[in-house]
Design an enzyme around this catalytic site. Structure first.
Site, short mmCIF file in Angstrom:
data_model
loop_
_atom_site.label_atom_id
_atom_site.label_comp_id
_atom_site.label_asym_id
_atom_site.label_seq_id
_atom_site.Cartn_x
_atom_site.Cartn_y
_atom_site.Cartn_z
N LYS A 123 0.83 -1.21 0.00
CA LYS A 123 0.00 0.00 0.00
C LYS A 123 0.86 1.26 0.00
CE LYS A 123 -2.17 -1.11 3.83
NZ LYS A 123 -1.66 -2.46 4.15
N ARG A 153 -9.47 0.91 8.87
CA ARG A 153 -9.02 -0.43 9.18
C ARG A 153 -10.07 -1.20 9.99
NH1 ARG A 153 -3.32 0.32 8.78
NH2 ARG A 153 -2.11 -1.51 9.25
N ARG A 210 12.23 -6.58 5.01
CA ARG A 210 12.06 -5.18 4.62
C ARG A 210 12.83 -4.22 5.51
NH1 ARG A 210 6.00 -2.58 4.64
NH2 ARG A 210 6.06 -2.63 6.89
N ARG A 251 11.39 -1.83 10.78
CA ARG A 251 10.34 -1.39 11.68
C ARG A 251 10.27 -2.32 12.88
NH1 ARG A 251 5.04 -0.29 8.12
NH2 ARG A 251 4.16 -1.47 9.86
N ARG A 287 -0.35 -9.03 13.28
CA ARG A 287 -0.95 -8.03 12.37
C ARG A 287 -1.84 -8.71 11.33
NH1 ARG A 287 4.54 -5.70 10.81
NH2 ARG A 287 3.50 -4.54 9.15
P1 ADP Z 1 1.01 -2.35 7.96
O1 ADP Z 1 -0.17 -2.13 7.05
O2 ADP Z 1 2.22 -2.82 7.25
O3 ADP Z 1 0.70 -3.19 9.17
P2 ADP Z 1 0.93 0.46 8.83
O4 ADP Z 1 2.11 1.34 8.72
O5 ADP Z 1 -0.26 0.79 8.00
O6 ADP Z 1 1.49 -0.97 8.54
O7 ADP Z 1 0.44 0.39 10.35
C1 ADP Z 1 1.32 0.08 11.40
C2 ADP Z 1 0.58 0.06 12.74
O8 ADP Z 1 0.01 1.38 13.00
C3 ADP Z 1 -0.62 -0.87 12.83
O9 ADP Z 1 -0.25 -2.19 13.16
C4 ADP Z 1 -1.46 -0.18 13.93
O10 ADP Z 1 -0.95 -0.43 15.21
C5 ADP Z 1 -1.25 1.29 13.63
N1 ADP Z 1 -2.29 1.82 12.71
C6 ADP Z 1 -2.08 2.32 11.45
N2 ADP Z 1 -3.24 2.69 10.88
C7 ADP Z 1 -4.22 2.43 11.79
C8 ADP Z 1 -5.63 2.58 11.82
N3 ADP Z 1 -6.29 3.08 10.76
N4 ADP Z 1 -6.31 2.19 12.92
C9 ADP Z 1 -5.68 1.69 13.97
N5 ADP Z 1 -4.35 1.50 14.04
C10 ADP Z 1 -3.62 1.87 12.96
#
Ligand code: ADP
Ligand code: ZN
Length: 213
Positions: free
Chosen positions: A13, A88, A127, A160, A171
């Site tokens: 994404k 999400r 990554r 990360r 996740r």
């Molecule tokens: P990925 O999609 O690779 O897991 P992101 O960078 O989108 O990584 O998100 C990393 C973390 O940030 C998530 O595991 C969560 O803890 C938090 N997070 C990101 N976006 C949201 C969201 N919309 N709602 C709740 N938590 C979020």
């Protein structure tokens, strides 16, 4: 153009959102990036989010909803935006619809990036990300020329904190449970498009462009 990118962690994404941002000249809004920055700068938001993120859990809905509401009202979002990592949960999606409706705006497309869990684990464990420019590298498929150094800007590459096997599995569970239902949600609204997220970055990008133009 107002877009949402859906898909499990590791679907690409962030990578695709950056390309779309360049092509359509609209901002990429990544809740993950916003939250990681807040953690790095130790702001009140960061302190609130840190333990959830480290555990691979979602940050509470009201926190991210507040953040997005504020962000999409800024002027640079007038021509549109790409949401990457939001919504999400169904609650987040409902609140987003409400907010957009109140602004008299609609979503154009929700792009679902499809990829198998095994591929995700491989992508995420290898990554690393540039701490300066956000550029993404991979120990097999996109090795930096110099170890731990960004090819583009010379910044330091870091893994990360949540890209370890145990947290990745968590996740993925959270994705299945809380986020995957959004596909049905947007299918009912009639703006879901599905794209295979297998193949090269360029291949995936052209599939997305076909869907959104
Ligand atoms: P990925 O999609 O690779 O897991 P992101 O960078 O989108 O990584 O998100 C990393 C973390 O940030 C998530 O595991 C969560 O803890 C938090 N997070 C990101 N976006 C949201 C969201 N919309 N709602 C709740 N938590 C979020
Ligand atoms: Zn860089």
């Amino acid at each position: 153009m107002r877009l949402i990118l859906l898909g499990p962690p590791g679907a690409g994404k962030g990578t695709q959102a950056k390309l779309l941002k360049e092509k359509f000249k609209i901002p990429q809004i990544s809740t993950g990036d916003i939250l990681r920055n807040a953690v790095k700068n130790n702001t009140a938001l960061g302190v609130q989010a840190d333990s959830f993120m480290a555990a691979g859990q979602l940050v509470p809905d009201d926190v991210v909803i507040g953040l997005i509401k504020e962000r999409i009202k800024r002027d640079d979002c007038d021509p549109g935006f790409i949401l990457d990592g939001f919504p999400r949960t169904i609650v987040q999606a409902d609140k987003l619809s409400e907010t957009l409706e109140a602004m008299n705006l609609a979503l154009d497309r929700v792009v679902d990036l499809e990829v198998d869990p095994e591929e995700v684990i491989n992508r995420l464990t290898g990554r690393s990300t540039c701490s300066e420019c956000g550029g993404m590298f991979h120990e097999e498929s996109r090795k930096p020329k110099v170890a731990h150094v960004c090819d583009c800007c010379g910044g330091a590459l870091a893994q990360r904190q949540d890209d370890n096997k145990a947290t990745i599995l968590k996740r993925l569970d959270v994705y299945q449970e809380s986020t995957a239902p959004l596909k049905e949600f947007y299918k009912k609204q009639g703006n879901l498009g599905t794209v295979s997220a297998k193949g090269s970055v360029e291949e995936i990008f052209s599939r997305i462009c076909e869907l959104v133009t």
